[in-house]
Scaffold this active site. Structure first.
Site, PDB file in Angstrom:
ATOM      1  N   CYS A  19       3.899   1.689   2.303  1.00  9.77           N
ATOM      2  CA  CYS A  19       4.967   0.975   2.210  1.00  9.77           C
ATOM      3  C   CYS A  19       5.883   2.025   1.334  1.00  9.77           C
ATOM      4  O   CYS A  19       6.925   2.084   1.481  1.00  9.77           O
ATOM      5  CB  CYS A  19       4.552  -0.126   1.357  1.00  9.77           C
TER       6      CYS A  19
ATOM      7  N   CYS B  54       0.809  -1.223   0.219  1.00  9.37           N
ATOM      8  CA  CYS B  54       0.080   0.107  -0.030  1.00  9.37           C
ATOM      9  C   CYS B  54       0.918   1.364   0.054  1.00  9.37           C
ATOM     10  O   CYS B  54       2.130   1.047   0.030  1.00  9.37           O
ATOM     11  CB  CYS B  54      -0.924  -0.232   1.187  1.00  9.37           C
TER      12      CYS B  54
ATOM     13  N   ASP C 295       1.603 -28.230 -19.199  1.00 13.01           N
ATOM     14  CA  ASP C 295       0.113 -27.485 -19.941  1.00 13.01           C
ATOM     15  C   ASP C 295       0.415 -26.652 -21.099  1.00 13.01           C
ATOM     16  O   ASP C 295      -0.420 -26.447 -21.867  1.00 13.01           O
ATOM     17  CB  ASP C 295      -0.566 -27.136 -19.033  1.00 13.01           C
TER      18      ASP C 295
ATOM     19  N   ASP D  60      -6.689 -28.278 -15.758  1.00  6.02           N
ATOM     20  CA  ASP D  60      -5.821 -28.888 -15.204  1.00  6.02           C
ATOM     21  C   ASP D  60      -6.078 -29.146 -13.589  1.00  6.02           C
ATOM     22  O   ASP D  60      -6.973 -28.385 -13.064  1.00  6.02           O
ATOM     23  CB  ASP D  60      -4.274 -28.337 -15.369  1.00  6.02           C
TER      24      ASP D  60
ATOM     25  N   ASP E 236      -1.731 -24.498 -15.264  1.00  6.76           N
ATOM     26  CA  ASP E 236      -0.724 -23.826 -14.887  1.00  6.76           C
ATOM     27  C   ASP E 236       0.707 -24.294 -15.110  1.00  6.76           C
ATOM     28  O   ASP E 236       1.709 -23.670 -14.979  1.00  6.76           O
ATOM     29  CB  ASP E 236      -0.807 -23.481 -13.275  1.00  6.76           C
TER      30      ASP E 236
END
Lengths: 65, 831
Positions: B106, B103, B723, B510, B719
């Site tokens: 930071c 945010c 794949d 997957d 992922d």
């Protein structure tokens, strides 16, 4: 109506000034970060307003800066 | 009492934690020494305000050990050469990538903390891109000190080379903005003049004023056409030279001819109308559309940028005299490097000695690290998990697998969307027809009707047929929809992805990392010995604490869940010859607890320790459990103690997503490489009928092609690298953000917040988009086919044509804007 011969060129000069200002903002990178400055203005960059209990660490901090 | 949350990172504080410190005048509890140290650094620097301002807590506790080793090396010339810019004298400049920014507080915190270092001249953080520019005086402070300062307050900074792509992105963006500004301001002014010209047209006694206004409009429109519209002319010229008729040819022709005709009318003082307002508006609208498109493209490009960080900057090279730390760029094939546990592999190579397991989730999507020993290959960027390895380097730099992936990504991003290519081909045909028709009509007017009006009829035809609406139809809709989806967490990496998604009939998932979280957790504990459940978990956690292996993490988490930390067990120093648990890579760990030799790991490994009959019994039990997940056994010399069944948890939003997709009429499938029984059980839980397990990547591809042969249009959600071929073969592919980079490179869309629930919303949006595009194209073609004959017979003057054309484009844009999200709904809706 003759005043238009003066006002319209004036308008063009205004436009040129605005354009120059905009081009400057582009060059200055003001559009690189569109989110940060909006938050940054709310962050207080002054020293903390409430004095801390430990003056030694504050002095240390002051020196560092 | 409920468990306290860590004041710094928000995670639960373990019971009996002694990590406490006064912050903002109150005593706060912290979950680990890392958070405590960070909070300490923040308070001591006088930056407590951070805790007052922050709106979000960090993602997790800082890792107190991770990158500090080898930080000094960033101070050497060789390492700095690639990313540090020497400004003047001792002043240096560099870009840093900051991790852990959540945010605005930071940004404030890191800026103030780093700027407080003597010698740091400037440190500014870009909140949108999480990048920092730092300028420092190298005679007063070293870069390593700056990196360490960032680290002290809980963030991680990587130096990174902004590279050519970044610079060219910025140049492109700046130029587009400048052109947009010129076109926008010019348009406003010319419009104002145009109103006066329209109203005063034919007014007696005002000819001089009208003439003056025309000159003013010419004066303002010229930079708009020449500067802002230059891009259209150059790309039209390129098209013509390559003997193609692209979208830009009629655009340039319309802009050019309208502008020149208006200039002619102005200069000669003939009392025809001028069309400067149409020209400028046209340029402005087209530039706006292209700017939005460019912004979406650049944003998609940034998502893949993190790849460069996977390779470390420093490697430990073994020489005859010993070890030396060298920059990775200095490595050459044949070098031997040592890779300590927790370190990334610096280049591609082969293991020379040592046994360990290596986290290859980057490449394979596999959540469990793979055992690697002498002779096995290692890929740069993967992470060594268990014990030190010595590797012989085989490929470096541009030859590594990682570089190949990066090149793949670059290519994927520069490719033009298939749809745009198709649209352009269609436009070529359309443009050719219009040009021929216009020329014919012009000739007819010139010879047979009225030579004086021939030119203006031709201009009217060009203006009216200007494919502006057609040109805007697709990009405007895609831009609006892409923006809306990005806000929800679905990044569209390719233009045609939305079109593809709208047309899918089937969706294939997957399993690991997609429907599940890709992280193990303990599902079941079966007690076999004298120790109770809590005791077993505690013992297992004591053996595994400090290990980075996913199984270890799951067990330690389970122990926290059992609240077994109240009496922490020590697995240290009880055996005479040993000072802690010993790891057997690929098998498990062995250690001493309460004076007993205990093994934790694969059932076979534990059965070796246990005497004959009990060992056989253990193996039988393990086999029975095997189809529920990964089975880990615990035992000592007297017999087996427990069996842990570890399983990958379903994503919390998986069930909702599956139901929502079914409601939208999609056929769902699960294709997985995992054990068929596990896959079927999971699919049953979710209500998916077609579940196939045990598939190799080739099998998956075959299954997908079989589906397509039946006429299905398939969206693939996955992922892993396994794949990747399937992802690139499917009509449209969606990769998880937590997935591998290669999967993302071959995917059309990326779920960058890892929320499956965005999928149904994305599907709706895609269908809506394709509806809007069809409406837009229909309108543009319909309008043109009516207006063109009307213009050809000379019924409309160019200015009416321009008005109609502008309104038509406006309609298309407004229609497309309906696709934007109403307000900020975020990614949480629909869950």
């Amino acid at each position: 109506m003759n005043i238009l011969y003066l006002l319209i060129p004036l308008g063009i000069i205004f436009m040129a000034v605005i354009l120059a200002a905009f081009l400057w903002t582009v060059r200055a990178g003001q559009y690189d970060d569109m989110e940060g400055p909006a938050h940054r203005i709310l962050m207080d960059d002054d020293d903390p307003r409430i004095p801390r209990r430990d003056p030694a660490s504050r002095e240390q901090h002051e020196e560092d800066r | 009492m409920t468990r306290e949350a860590c004041y710094h990172c928000g995670l639960p504080v373990p019971r009996g934690s002694a990590f406490r410190r006064v912050v903002l005048g109150e005593e706060r509890a912290f979950c680990c020494p890392g958070c405590l140290a960070v909070a300490g650094a923040i308070v001591e620097a006088g930056l407590e305000d951070y805790y007052r301002h922050r709106t979000e807590t960090p993602d997790g506790p800082p890792d107190p050990l991770a990158p500090l080793a080898g930080l000094d090396l960033y101070d050497t010339e060789q390492v700095q050469r690639s990313f540090v810019h020497v400004a003047e004298g001792d002043v240096r400049e560099a870009s840093l990538m900051l991790e852990g920014i959540t945010c605005a507080a930071c940004v404030w915190l890191s800026e103030r903390h780093v700027k407080a270092l003597p010698g740091v001249l400037d440190f500014s953080v870009n909140y949108s891109t999480h990048r920092a520019r730092v300028r420092w005086d190298t005679s007063r402070v070293q870069l390593s000190r700056i990196l360490q300062a960032v680290h002290e307050i809980g963030y991680r900074a990587h130096p990174f080379d902004p590279g050519r792509q970044e610079a060219s992105f910025k140049r492109e963006r700046d130029r587009a903005l400048r052109r947009l500004a010129v076109a926008g301001l010019g348009m406003m002014q010319v419009m104002m003049i145009a109103v006066a010209l329209w109203l005063g047209h034919g007014a007696a006694g005002q000819e001089d004023m009208m003439h003056f206004l025309r000159w003013v409009a010419l004066f303002i429109a010229t930079p708009v056409v020449v500067y802002a519209g230059a891009g259209f002319f150059t790309s039209a010229w390129r098209d013509v030279r390559q003997r193609r008729l692209g979208m830009d040819v009629p655009v340039a022709l319309a802009i050019g001819s309208t502008y020149l005709a208006s200039v002619w009318a102005t200069v000669t003082g003939s009392h025809e109308h001028v069309y400067f307002e149409s020209v400028t508006m046209f340029v402005f609208f087209l530039l706006t559309g292209r700017y939005l498109e460019m912004a979406a493209r650049q944003r998609a490009g940034q998502a893949t940028e993190a790849l460069g960080r996977l390779l470390p900057a420093v490697a430990t090279r073994l020489t005859d005299t010993g070890e030396e730390q060298v920059p990775v760029t200095e490595l050459s094939p044949g070098d031997r490097v040592r890779i300590r546990p927790g370190e990334p592999v610096p280049a591609d190579g082969v293991v020379e000695s040592g046994r360990s397991s290596v986290d290859e989730s980057l490449l394979t999507g596999e959540s469990l690290p793979r055992a690697r020993g002498r002779g096995d290959g290692l890929t740069g960027g993967t992470v060594n998990v268990e014990s030190p390895l010595v590797m012989r380097v085989e490929q470096v730099g541009a030859d590594t697998v990682l570089s190949a992936i990066q090149r793949l990504l670059d290519r994927a991003q520069t490719q033009k969307p298939r749809l745009a290519v198709m649209a352009e081909r269609g436009t070529g045909w359309f443009v050719g027809t219009v040009l021929v028709l216009t020329a014919l009509v012009g000739l007819v007017w010139w010879w047979w009707i009225d030579p004086a009006r021939a030119f203006w009829v031709m201009v009217a035809m060009l203006v009216v047929s200007c494919p502006c609406a057609l040109a805007l139809a697709t990009p405007a809709a895609i831009t609006a929809a892409t923006g809306a989806l990005t806000g929800r967490g679905l990044l569209t990496a390719r233009g045609e992805a939305l079109e593809g998604l709208a047309s899918v009939t089937d969706m294939v998932f997957d399993k690991t990392g997609t429907l599940t979280e890709g992280r193990l957790s303990v599902r079941d504990v079966e007690v076999l010995g004298s120790l109770d459940r809590s005791g077993c978990v505690q013992m297992a956690a004591a053996l595994e604490v400090g290990s980075g292996h996913p199984v270890a993490r799951a067990l330690v988490e389970a122990a926290e869940g059992e609240r077994a930390w109240e009496r922490p067990l020590a697995a240290k120093g009880e055996a005479p010859e040993d000072d802690g648990p010993r790891t057997f890579p690929g098998l498990g760990v062995e250690g001493w607890v309460h004076g007993r030799r205990v093994r934790l790991g694969s059932p076979r490994f534990v059965a070796e320790l246990v005497s004959g009959e009990a060992g056989g019994h253990l193996l039988d039990m393990a086999r029975q459990h095997a189809h529920h997940g990964t089975v880990i056994a615990l035992g000592d010399e007297s017999g087996p103690l427990a069996l842990f069944t570890l399983e990958d948890r379903l994503r919390p939003d998986a069930l909702f997503t599956v139901q929502a997709l079914k409601e939208r009429g999609l056929n769902l499938h699960v294709f997985s490489g995992d054990d068929p029984v596990t896959v079927r059980r999971l699919a049953r839980e979710l209500g998916i009928d077609d579940a196939r397990g045990g598939l190799t990547p080739a099998d998956k591809l075959e299954a997908l092609e079989a589906l397509e042969a039946e006429g299905a249009r398939v969206a693939m959600v996955g992922d892993g690298v396994n794949d990747a071929p399937v992802l690139s073969r499917a009509t449209v592919s969606v990769a998880m953000a937590g997935g591998t980079q290669l999967a993302q490179a071959s995917a059309d869309m990326i779920l960058y917040r890892d929320q499956l629930a965005v999928l149904p919303a994305g599907l709706d949006k895609a269908r809506e988009t394709s509806r809007v595009i069809r409406q837009n194209i229909g309108w543009a073609i319909g309008y043109n086919s009516i207006a063109l004959p009307v213009a050809a017979v000379g019924l409309i003057t160019p200015w009416i044509a321009a008005l109609g054309m502008s309104l038509s484009s406006l309609l298309v844009v407004v229609n497309a804007l309906r696709l934007r999200d109403q307000g900020l709904t975020g990614g949480s809706d629909g869950t």
